[in-house]
Design a protein around this motif. Structure first.
Motif, PDB file in Angstrom:
ATOM      1  N   CYS A 188       0.837  -1.057  -0.109  1.00 30.87           N
ATOM      2  CA  CYS A 188      -0.104   0.166   0.111  1.00 30.87           C
ATOM      3  C   CYS A 188       0.750   1.222  -0.166  1.00 30.87           C
ATOM      4  CB  CYS A 188      -1.042   0.029   1.264  1.00 30.87           C
ATOM      5  SG  CYS A 188      -0.279   0.198   2.852  1.00 30.87           S
ATOM      6  N   THR A 189       0.449   2.243  -0.350  1.00 31.64           N
ATOM      7  CA  THR A 189       1.004   3.467  -0.606  1.00 31.64           C
ATOM      8  C   THR A 189       0.406   4.560   0.787  1.00 31.64           C
ATOM      9  OG1 THR A 189      -0.342   4.622  -2.078  1.00 31.64           O
ATOM     10  CG2 THR A 189       1.665   3.585  -2.751  1.00 31.64           C
ATOM     11  N   LEU A 190       1.146   5.325   1.377  1.00 35.66           N
ATOM     12  CA  LEU A 190       0.746   6.227   2.212  1.00 35.66           C
ATOM     13  C   LEU A 190       1.134   7.693   1.619  1.00 35.66           C
ATOM     14  CD1 LEU A 190       1.242   3.862   4.053  1.00 35.66           C
ATOM     15  CD2 LEU A 190       1.540   5.558   5.925  1.00 35.66           C
ATOM     16  N   PRO A 191       0.046   8.208   0.760  1.00 34.69           N
ATOM     17  CA  PRO A 191       0.429   9.545   0.160  1.00 34.69           C
ATOM     18  C   PRO A 191       0.478  10.711   1.347  1.00 34.69           C
ATOM     19  CG  PRO A 191      -1.497   8.467  -0.787  1.00 34.69           C
ATOM     20  CD  PRO A 191      -1.050   7.993   0.391  1.00 34.69           C
ATOM     21  N   GLY A 192       1.072  11.861   1.049  1.00 33.13           N
ATOM     22  CA  GLY A 192       0.890  12.970   1.765  1.00 33.13           C
ATOM     23  C   GLY A 192      -0.061  13.952   0.927  1.00 33.13           C
ATOM     24  N   PRO A 193      -0.639  15.198   1.497  1.00 32.02           N
ATOM     25  CA  PRO A 193      -1.739  15.997   0.813  1.00 32.02           C
ATOM     26  C   PRO A 193      -1.202  15.992  -0.533  1.00 32.02           C
ATOM     27  CG  PRO A 193      -0.818  17.057   2.901  1.00 32.02           C
ATOM     28  CD  PRO A 193      -0.005  15.699   2.689  1.00 32.02           C
ATOM     29  N   THR A 194      -2.462  15.534  -1.253  1.00 32.47           N
ATOM     30  CA  THR A 194      -2.477  15.613  -2.884  1.00 32.47           C
ATOM     31  C   THR A 194      -3.495  16.352  -3.430  1.00 32.47           C
ATOM     32  OG1 THR A 194      -1.548  13.229  -2.816  1.00 32.47           O
ATOM     33  CG2 THR A 194      -2.465  13.984  -4.881  1.00 32.47           C
ATOM     34  N   GLN A 195      -3.186  17.125  -4.353  1.00 32.01           N
ATOM     35  CA  GLN A 195      -4.251  17.899  -4.886  1.00 32.01           C
ATOM     36  C   GLN A 195      -5.201  17.278  -5.928  1.00 32.01           C
ATOM     37  OE1 GLN A 195      -4.279  21.069  -3.732  1.00 32.01           O
ATOM     38  NE2 GLN A 195      -6.234  21.372  -4.579  1.00 32.01           N
ATOM     39  N   THR A 196      -6.365  16.602  -5.433  1.00 30.40           N
ATOM     40  CA  THR A 196      -7.288  16.002  -6.017  1.00 30.40           C
ATOM     41  C   THR A 196      -8.587  16.636  -5.687  1.00 30.40           C
ATOM     42  OG1 THR A 196      -8.006  14.393  -4.369  1.00 30.40           O
ATOM     43  CG2 THR A 196      -6.195  13.727  -5.596  1.00 30.40           C
ATOM     44  N   PRO A 197      -9.704  16.279  -6.342  1.00 26.52           N
ATOM     45  CA  PRO A 197     -11.036  17.027  -6.128  1.00 26.52           C
ATOM     46  C   PRO A 197     -11.255  16.353  -4.646  1.00 26.52           C
ATOM     47  CG  PRO A 197     -11.163  15.804  -8.259  1.00 26.52           C
ATOM     48  CD  PRO A 197      -9.814  15.355  -7.767  1.00 26.52           C
ATOM     49  N   MET A 198     -10.928  15.722  -4.179  1.00 27.41           N
ATOM     50  CA  MET A 198     -11.011  15.412  -2.636  1.00 27.41           C
ATOM     51  C   MET A 198     -10.672  16.384  -1.805  1.00 27.41           C
ATOM     52  SD  MET A 198     -10.746  11.637  -0.437  1.00 27.41           S
ATOM     53  CE  MET A 198     -11.558  10.646  -2.037  1.00 27.41           C
ATOM     54  N   THR A 223       0.784  15.992  -6.989  1.00 29.01           N
ATOM     55  CA  THR A 223      -0.192  15.830  -7.987  1.00 29.01           C
ATOM     56  C   THR A 223      -0.470  14.508  -7.965  1.00 29.01           C
ATOM     57  OG1 THR A 223       1.460  15.087  -9.706  1.00 29.01           O
ATOM     58  CG2 THR A 223       1.078  17.603  -9.143  1.00 29.01           C
ATOM     59  N   PRO A 224      -1.715  14.011  -8.517  1.00 26.38           N
ATOM     60  CA  PRO A 224      -2.243  12.928  -8.724  1.00 26.38           C
ATOM     61  C   PRO A 224      -1.234  11.992  -9.609  1.00 26.38           C
ATOM     62  CG  PRO A 224      -4.234  14.262  -9.086  1.00 26.38           C
ATOM     63  CD  PRO A 224      -2.792  14.965  -8.860  1.00 26.38           C
ATOM     64  N   ASP A 225      -0.429  12.531 -10.604  1.00 23.38           N
ATOM     65  CA  ASP A 225       0.329  11.963 -11.323  1.00 23.38           C
ATOM     66  C   ASP A 225       1.824  11.319 -10.459  1.00 23.38           C
ATOM     67  OD1 ASP A 225      -1.118  12.112 -13.706  1.00 23.38           O
ATOM     68  OD2 ASP A 225       0.320  13.726 -14.385  1.00 23.38           O
ATOM     69  N   GLU A 226       2.103  12.044  -9.438  1.00 26.76           N
ATOM     70  CA  GLU A 226       3.106  11.692  -8.466  1.00 26.76           C
ATOM     71  C   GLU A 226       2.693  10.479  -7.648  1.00 26.76           C
ATOM     72  OE1 GLU A 226       5.714  15.579  -8.061  1.00 26.76           O
ATOM     73  OE2 GLU A 226       3.703  15.814  -7.136  1.00 26.76           O
ATOM     74  N   GLN A 227       1.410  10.497  -7.449  1.00 30.74           N
ATOM     75  CA  GLN A 227       1.031   9.224  -6.799  1.00 30.74           C
ATOM     76  C   GLN A 227       0.651   7.817  -7.519  1.00 30.74           C
ATOM     77  OE1 GLN A 227       0.874   9.211  -3.378  1.00 30.74           O
ATOM     78  NE2 GLN A 227       1.381  11.311  -3.022  1.00 30.74           N
ATOM     79  N   ALA A 228       0.384   8.181  -8.934  1.00 32.02           N
ATOM     80  CA  ALA A 228       0.104   6.987  -9.723  1.00 32.02           C
ATOM     81  C   ALA A 228       1.418   6.369  -9.779  1.00 32.02           C
ATOM     82  CB  ALA A 228      -0.385   7.546 -10.998  1.00 32.02           C
ATOM     83  N   GLY A 229       2.570   6.995 -10.087  1.00 36.78           N
ATOM     84  CA  GLY A 229       3.808   6.232 -10.521  1.00 36.78           C
ATOM     85  C   GLY A 229       4.199   5.313  -9.267  1.00 36.78           C
ATOM     86  N   PRO A 230       4.187   5.501  -8.075  1.00 37.04           N
ATOM     87  CA  PRO A 230       4.485   4.607  -7.135  1.00 37.04           C
ATOM     88  C   PRO A 230       3.522   3.359  -6.908  1.00 37.04           C
ATOM     89  CG  PRO A 230       4.775   6.805  -6.247  1.00 37.04           C
ATOM     90  CD  PRO A 230       4.249   6.931  -7.617  1.00 37.04           C
ATOM     91  N   LEU A 231       2.291   3.915  -7.311  1.00 33.64           N
ATOM     92  CA  LEU A 231       1.334   2.467  -7.328  1.00 33.64           C
ATOM     93  C   LEU A 231       1.598   1.606  -8.444  1.00 33.64           C
ATOM     94  CD1 LEU A 231      -2.029   4.572  -6.501  1.00 33.64           C
ATOM     95  CD2 LEU A 231      -1.134   2.803  -5.345  1.00 33.64           C
TER      96      LEU A 231
END
Length: 270
Positions: A188-198, A223-231
């Motif tokens: 699993c990933t543990l994102p920090g604050p990410t600029q998404t609609p949520m 950014t969402p893209d910065e979270q997508a890469g690790p996933l």
């Protein structure tokens, strides 16, 4: 090395593909040549191999979605989630109970070499102080039994969000031990604050100073893209020896917290 991640012609499933990190993950996988099947409560406009409307609050809806996907699944990305501004029990259903049910129903479609990646959060960092309570909740097998337990233990559920993310972390580590014997990895990933609609929901429910503290030391949201890469990496063939990992994707926040360079009191508005 042109296909380092190894997704070409792989059959993958992404929940929460409508927006945010899930949408960014689905886009990246499409660009990598994967056959992407999307699940979400809202319709996704990406050129997916298939899209299925699913309500993670409803196990029957999940069962129908898995049946529609069918076939072999090489990777599952659990990206769907609700923020703490929704009713606590709904948050628990979507963020954990439904996610676990979806995963359990997908597992018969997955074989050796397949992988699962889920999105937790730095909001679940308190998991280590609550292991006995979290393990007791995880012992409630099945969607309905788990939710009955939650309904009877509001002090455990709290606002729903942090507990659900703690559960994802401990469940990932727990399940990794048995799944790997079948050749299936889970992380699993543990994102920090990410600029998404949520993010607007988090801003309405959280002090600005707390969100700012959680963005240290990089001092910006991802950014969402910065979270997508690790996933995508975690579920790729390049990560074939990575299992049971809680992968911090937070710009160095956890490193600062662990070494005392970020004051934990700042996360409580102090």
């Amino acid at each position: 090395m042109t296909d380092f991640l190894g997704y070409k012609n792989k059959r993958v499933v992404v929940s929460g593909c409508f927006s945010g990190m899930g949408e960014a993950t689905a886009k990246l996988l499409l660009a990598q040549g994967a056959e992407v099947h999307g699940l979400d409560y809202k319709e996704c406009k990406l050129p997916l191999a298939s899209f299925t409307n699913v309500d993670l609050r409803d196990p029957a809806s999940i069962d129908a979605a898995v049946q529609k996907v069918g076939g072999k699944v090489d990777a599952l990305f659990n990206c769907a989630g609700l923020p703490q501004t929704f009713p606590a029990l709904d948050v628990m259903k979507v963020n954990f109970a439904g996610t676990r049910h979806l995963t359990e129903k997908m597992l018969p479609l997955m074989g050796e070499g397949s992988a699962i990646a889920s999105i937790s959060s730095n909001g679940g960092l308190g998991w280590s102080r609550r292991v006995p309570d979290l393990m007791k909740a995880l012992g409630q097998q099945g969607f309905e039994a788990f939710m009955t337990y939650c309904e009877g233990n509001p002090e455990f559920v709290r606002e729903g969000y942090s507990t659900s993310k703690e559960l994802i972390i401990v469940w990932t580590m727990l399940l990794s031990q048995s799944l790997i014997k079948k050749g299936i990895r889970i992380n699993c990933t543990l994102p920090g604050p990410t600029q998404t609609p949520m993010m607007a929901h988090f801003e309405s429910a959280t002090k600005a100073s707390v969100l700012e503290a959680a963005a240290q030391p990089i001092n910006r949201r991802s950014t969402p893209d910065e979270q997508a890469g690790p996933l995508a990496f975690l579920n790729s063939s390049a990560a074939s020896y990575v299992n049971g990992v809680c992968f911090y994707v937070d710009g160095g926040f956890m490193g600062g917290l662990a070494t005392g360079q970020i004051d934990m009191r700042s996360l409580m508005g102090g």
